[in-house]
Design an enzyme around this catalytic site. Structure first.
Site, mmCIF file in Angstrom:
data_model
loop_
_atom_site.group_PDB
_atom_site.id
_atom_site.type_symbol
_atom_site.label_atom_id
_atom_site.label_comp_id
_atom_site.label_asym_id
_atom_site.label_seq_id
_atom_site.Cartn_x
_atom_site.Cartn_y
_atom_site.Cartn_z
ATOM 1 N N ASN A 134 10.749 3.812 -0.602
ATOM 2 C CA ASN A 134 10.598 2.566 0.154
ATOM 3 C C ASN A 134 11.307 1.394 -0.511
ATOM 4 O OD1 ASN A 134 9.191 3.687 2.244
ATOM 5 N ND2 ASN A 134 7.172 3.178 1.451
ATOM 6 N N ARG A 149 0.786 -1.242 0.000
ATOM 7 C CA ARG A 149 0.000 0.000 0.000
ATOM 8 C C ARG A 149 0.816 1.291 0.000
ATOM 9 N NH1 ARG A 149 -5.197 0.141 3.773
ATOM 10 N NH2 ARG A 149 -3.664 0.068 5.447
ATOM 11 N N ASP A 150 2.137 1.211 -0.010
ATOM 12 C CA ASP A 150 2.933 2.444 -0.066
ATOM 13 C C ASP A 150 4.201 2.214 -0.880
ATOM 14 O OD1 ASP A 150 3.377 5.136 0.419
ATOM 15 O OD2 ASP A 150 4.368 4.803 2.347
ATOM 16 N N VAL A 151 4.052 1.569 -2.039
ATOM 17 C CA VAL A 151 5.191 1.336 -2.929
ATOM 18 C C VAL A 151 5.585 2.662 -3.575
ATOM 19 C CG1 VAL A 151 5.960 0.165 -5.030
ATOM 20 C CG2 VAL A 151 4.516 -1.049 -3.375
#
Length: 211
Positions: A74, A68-70
């Protein structure tokens, strides 16, 4: 999660009111270092990164985990070894968790999928959209969707097509256009079905480019 392209977490806990995570020490730089013109990585490296991230996401989804936060920040890349590690599963959700809420928007807006922006329940194809945004940026130094406000940005992600990637970097092979366009489809059903399928497509495109 135990995968060569995902950072290993050894322990989590709390000590004297201080929460901590013990994880791998990773060699390399955040991909944030390579998303601007003049700092872009060679095409070969971008293809390598795309394959490794896609395979890591495929494995995570097999374990019922959606990141959910690619985004570039990251992922840590060791250019000398050609090794990438996906990090920060901090807002990941378990897809089989009945308590997973809809209507909650979490993540970095520039990299969100349309369904994530809408607060709908997401699956692994949402992460593949975010990977598509990340690859677009690594290839060109530009984001596919930008706006003067959050509302404008969200409208673009939900409704507008990105600028053709080869207009920003003409030496890219035509297969990159197909790759990015499929990853950035508004409808999840039109994207790659899973990370391995996307990884295979990136690998084929890299082989075409090398020929």
């Amino acid at each position: 999660l135990s995968h060569p392209n995902i950072v290993t977490i050894y322990d989590v806990g709390e000590e004297h009111d201080l929460a901590y995570i013990a994880r791998d020490y990773i060699q390399g730089d955040s991909l944030d270092q390579h998303i601007r013109n003049g700092e872009l990585l060679p095409l070969e490296d971008v293809f390598t990164i795309g394959i490794q991230v896609a395979e890591a996401l495929d494995y995570a989804y097999e374990q019922n985990v959606v990141h959910r936060d690619v985004k570039p920040g990251n992922s840590i890349y060791d250019q000398e070894k050609g090794q990438l590690k996906v990090t920060d599963f901090g807002i990941a959700c378990l897809t089989d968790n009945s308590r997973t809420r809809t209507g909650t928007v979490l993540g970095s807006p520039f990299y969100m999928s349309p369904e994530q922006i809408a607060g709908k329940k997401v699956d692994g194809r949402s992460d593949l959209f975010s990977l598509g945004v990340t690859l677009y940026q690594l290839f060109t130094g530009s984001l596919p969707f930008e706006g003067d406000s959050l509302t404008s940005l969200m409208y673009q992600i939900t409704n507008e097509k990105p600028k053709a990637i080869r207009k920003l970097r003409s030496e890219l092979p035509t297969c990159v256009t197909r790759l990015i366009n499929k990853a950035l489809e508004k409808n999840p059903d039109k994207r790659y079905a899973d990370g391995q399928t996307m990884a295979d497509a990136i690998r084929r495109c890299a082989e075409q480019w090398e020929e």
